[in-house]
Design an enzyme around this catalytic site. Sequence first.
Site, PDB file in Angstrom:
ATOM      1  N   ARG A   1       0.864  -1.182   0.000  1.00 63.27           N
ATOM      2  CA  ARG A   1       0.000   0.000   0.000  1.00 63.27           C
ATOM      3  C   ARG A   1       0.901   1.233   0.000  1.00 63.27           C
ATOM      4  NH1 ARG A   1      -3.474  -2.747  -1.592  1.00 63.27           N
ATOM      5  NH2 ARG A   1      -5.480  -3.247  -0.618  1.00 63.27           N
TER       6      ARG A   1
ATOM      7  N   GLU B   1      -3.307   7.775  -3.758  1.00 59.59           N
ATOM      8  CA  GLU B   1      -3.871   7.316  -5.040  1.00 59.59           C
ATOM      9  C   GLU B   1      -5.165   8.050  -5.338  1.00 59.59           C
ATOM     10  OE1 GLU B   1      -4.025   3.026  -5.639  1.00 59.59           O
ATOM     11  OE2 GLU B   1      -2.067   2.914  -4.692  1.00 59.59           O
TER      12      GLU B   1
ATOM     13  N   HIS C   1      -1.418   0.537  -9.780  1.00 56.34           N
ATOM     14  CA  HIS C   1      -2.031  -0.455  -8.886  1.00 56.34           C
ATOM     15  C   HIS C   1      -2.607  -1.653  -9.673  1.00 56.34           C
ATOM     16  CE1 HIS C   1      -3.998  -0.778  -4.637  1.00 56.34           C
ATOM     17  NE2 HIS C   1      -3.732  -1.983  -5.122  1.00 56.34           N
TER      18      HIS C   1
HETATM   19  N1  LIG Z   1      -0.716  -3.872  -5.145  1.00 50.73           N
HETATM   20  C1  LIG Z   1      -1.713  -4.728  -5.185  1.00 50.73           C
HETATM   21  O1  LIG Z   1      -2.465  -4.824  -6.139  1.00 50.73           O
HETATM   22  C2  LIG Z   1      -1.915  -5.648  -4.044  1.00 50.73           C
HETATM   23  C3  LIG Z   1      -1.568  -5.272  -2.778  1.00 50.73           C
HETATM   24  N2  LIG Z   1      -1.764  -6.122  -1.741  1.00 50.73           N
HETATM   25  C4  LIG Z   1      -1.337  -5.685  -0.398  1.00 50.73           C
HETATM   26  O2  LIG Z   1      -0.422  -6.655   0.104  1.00 50.73           O
HETATM   27  C5  LIG Z   1      -0.721  -6.865   1.467  1.00 50.73           C
HETATM   28  C6  LIG Z   1      -0.192  -8.206   1.909  1.00 50.73           C
HETATM   29  O3  LIG Z   1      -0.973  -9.245   1.370  1.00 50.73           O
HETATM   30  P1  LIG Z   1      -0.749 -10.772   1.828  1.00 50.73           P
HETATM   31  O4  LIG Z   1       0.651 -11.185   1.584  1.00 50.73           O
HETATM   32  O5  LIG Z   1      -1.820 -11.560   1.204  1.00 50.73           O
HETATM   33  O6  LIG Z   1      -0.995 -10.625   3.387  1.00 50.73           O
HETATM   34  P2  LIG Z   1      -0.403 -11.500   4.561  1.00 50.73           P
HETATM   35  O7  LIG Z   1      -1.242 -11.180   5.748  1.00 50.73           O
HETATM   36  O8  LIG Z   1      -0.257 -12.921   4.152  1.00 50.73           O
HETATM   37  O9  LIG Z   1       1.072 -10.900   4.768  1.00 50.73           O
HETATM   38  C7  LIG Z   1       1.347  -9.698   5.411  1.00 50.73           C
HETATM   39  C8  LIG Z   1       2.580  -9.900   6.273  1.00 50.73           C
HETATM   40  O10 LIG Z   1       2.970  -8.639   6.817  1.00 50.73           O
HETATM   41  C9  LIG Z   1       3.485  -8.896   8.113  1.00 50.73           C
HETATM   42  N3  LIG Z   1       3.525  -7.671   8.899  1.00 50.73           N
HETATM   43  C10 LIG Z   1       2.490  -7.021   9.494  1.00 50.73           C
HETATM   44  N4  LIG Z   1       2.954  -5.935  10.151  1.00 50.73           N
HETATM   45  C11 LIG Z   1       4.299  -5.899   9.943  1.00 50.73           C
HETATM   46  C12 LIG Z   1       5.327  -5.027  10.351  1.00 50.73           C
HETATM   47  N5  LIG Z   1       5.079  -3.981  11.133  1.00 50.73           N
HETATM   48  N6  LIG Z   1       6.580  -5.285   9.945  1.00 50.73           N
HETATM   49  C13 LIG Z   1       6.853  -6.367   9.175  1.00 50.73           C
HETATM   50  N7  LIG Z   1       5.912  -7.235   8.757  1.00 50.73           N
HETATM   51  C14 LIG Z   1       4.659  -7.002   9.144  1.00 50.73           C
HETATM   52  C15 LIG Z   1       2.517  -9.943   8.682  1.00 50.73           C
HETATM   53  O11 LIG Z   1       3.060 -10.602   9.790  1.00 50.73           O
HETATM   54  C16 LIG Z   1       2.323 -10.836   7.471  1.00 50.73           C
HETATM   55  O12 LIG Z   1       3.227 -11.909   7.427  1.00 50.73           O
HETATM   56  C17 LIG Z   1      -2.245  -6.700   1.543  1.00 50.73           C
HETATM   57  O13 LIG Z   1      -2.669  -6.365   2.851  1.00 50.73           O
HETATM   58  C18 LIG Z   1      -2.504  -5.589   0.566  1.00 50.73           C
HETATM   59  O14 LIG Z   1      -2.475  -4.346   1.216  1.00 50.73           O
HETATM   60  C19 LIG Z   1      -2.303  -7.346  -1.925  1.00 50.73           C
HETATM   61  C20 LIG Z   1      -2.683  -7.767  -3.159  1.00 50.73           C
HETATM   62  C21 LIG Z   1      -2.522  -6.952  -4.329  1.00 50.73           C
HETATM   63  O1  LIG Z   2      -6.159  -7.132  -3.174  1.00 47.65           O
HETATM   64  C1  LIG Z   2      -5.632  -6.057  -2.861  1.00 47.65           C
HETATM   65  O2  LIG Z   2      -5.397  -5.747  -1.684  1.00 47.65           O
HETATM   66  C2  LIG Z   2      -5.278  -5.108  -3.915  1.00 47.65           C
HETATM   67  O3  LIG Z   2      -4.603  -4.153  -3.675  1.00 47.65           O
HETATM   68  C3  LIG Z   2      -5.765  -5.334  -5.285  1.00 47.65           C
HETATM   69  O4  LIG Z   2      -5.658  -6.601  -5.674  1.00 47.65           O
END
Ligand SMILES: NC(=O)C1=CN([C@@H]2O[C@H](COP(=O)(O)OP(=O)(O)OC[C@H]3O[C@@H](n4cnc5c(N)ncnc54)[C@H](O)[C@@H]3O)[C@@H](O)[C@H]2O)C=CC1
Ligand SMILES: O=C(O)C(=O)CO
Length: 386
Positions: free
Chosen positions: A273, A302, A320
């Site tokens: 993000r 954004e 994004h």
């Molecule tokens: N750019 C895009 O289109 C997309 C962005 N995302 C973003 O990616 C994020 C992560 O997605 P996932 O991997 O599925 O989530 P996830 O929950 O599997 O992984 C997030 C990780 O961040 C760690 N974390 C939390 N706070 C932390 C900190 N202060 N320091 C270090 N690590 C910390 C957690 O322990 C966890 O392992 C989503 O929350 C979303 O915001 C997800 C999908 C697409």
């Molecule tokens: O899934 C999310 O969190 C995104 O940012 C878009 O896939």
Amino acid sequence: MAKPVQIEVWNPNGKYRVVSTKPMPGTRWINLLIQQDCRVEICTQNKTILSVEDIIALIGDKCDGVIGQLTEDWGDALFSALSKAGGKAFSNMAVGYNNVDVNAANRYGVAVGNTPGVLTETTAELAATLSVAAARRIVEADAFMRGGLYEGWLPHLFVGNLLKRQTVGVIGAGRIGSAYARMMVEGFKMNLIYYDLYQATRLEKFVTAYGQFLKANGEQPVTWKRASSMDEVLREADVISLHPVLDKTTYHLVNKERLAVMKKEAILVNCSRGPVIDEVALVEHLKANPMFRVGLDVFEDEPYMKPGLADMKNAIVVPHIASASKWTREGMATLAALNVLGKIKGYPIWSNPNSVEAFLDENSPPPAACPSIVNAKAIGLPVSKL
Ligand SMILES: NC(=O)C1=CN([C@@H]2O[C@H](COP(=O)(O)OP(=O)(O)OC[C@H]3O[C@@H](n4cnc5c(N)ncnc54)[C@H](O)[C@@H]3O)[C@@H](O)[C@H]2O)C=CC1
Ligand SMILES: O=C(O)C(=O)CO
């Protein structure tokens, strides 16, 4: 009072009214809702980001559930409106839900769905793409070529960084961070250093096993290290990719001081993000360090970029799109619809929201469960035994 918003209606006589604030890819999600007696209303208004007032107008007097988008502000006003309209189900079409006030949803007893499991590899692939594109200066070179500036091969032309045997750093080694780490370790034989609040045991095992495989084949093994601080990753890694959730602990995680810790020729990638990076500080850092490069999929405000970012040749910026593969986006739509449908039908929640293949198989009906509800415990939803 907001003007009524434009909608497209499917199955007008359906018993349950489900609203989607945007048209979503594919048709399976619509068909699955229709098969279960839902009237589906899709907002077709030509406006990229709907306001709270627009969505209240869409919810109307009777609404059983809403599928919303990460650009929308799902707080007290919307959960109150949905609850008044009789609705108890909401799902983001996204895995991240920092746009949702889950406490507000809890107060109204509304389930909040998200879509993990279907976008992990697609998102990690974009992070890998940005890493390689930044390392090899692909966007600059493309602009140079199209600008008619190429006069012939030169020893110094667009010299970039070799990834092989360098160190890849991952901040937030959850689903996506771990998938990205595996791609970079396996694809480029990079050593791994990661920082997370939790141990990424499966990732560590993977790198260990891959290192043993390389050794058995007479090659130098890859290594891994779990850093005890984020600064350790920033100091040691050549490529750093950010994959944490956005919350109070990760807001401006990468700031002026932390940028200063990084190597002068490091590459920083952000597919998490925007507010995880202090973007004003980043622009200053890019100006002062022309060999430092970034690949950004997300931005602090954004759809805007902070002043100066668009002019930086050492920044690659994309809008994004990290989860934007056809399979993933259709799957996200399906999971979001099934979250809402499952709550409406009184189904339990799926026991492992990271393993959602059963919901994505087009040749069989999905399980009678909600794929992923983030506040299931708070609102007392049982777990499926399927
Ligand atoms: N750019 C895009 O289109 C997309 C962005 N995302 C973003 O990616 C994020 C992560 O997605 P996932 O991997 O599925 O989530 P996830 O929950 O599997 O992984 C997030 C990780 O961040 C760690 N974390 C939390 N706070 C932390 C900190 N202060 N320091 C270090 N690590 C910390 C957690 O322990 C966890 O392992 C989503 O929350 C979303 O915001 C997800 C999908 C697409
Ligand atoms: O899934 C999310 O969190 C995104 O940012 C878009 O896939």
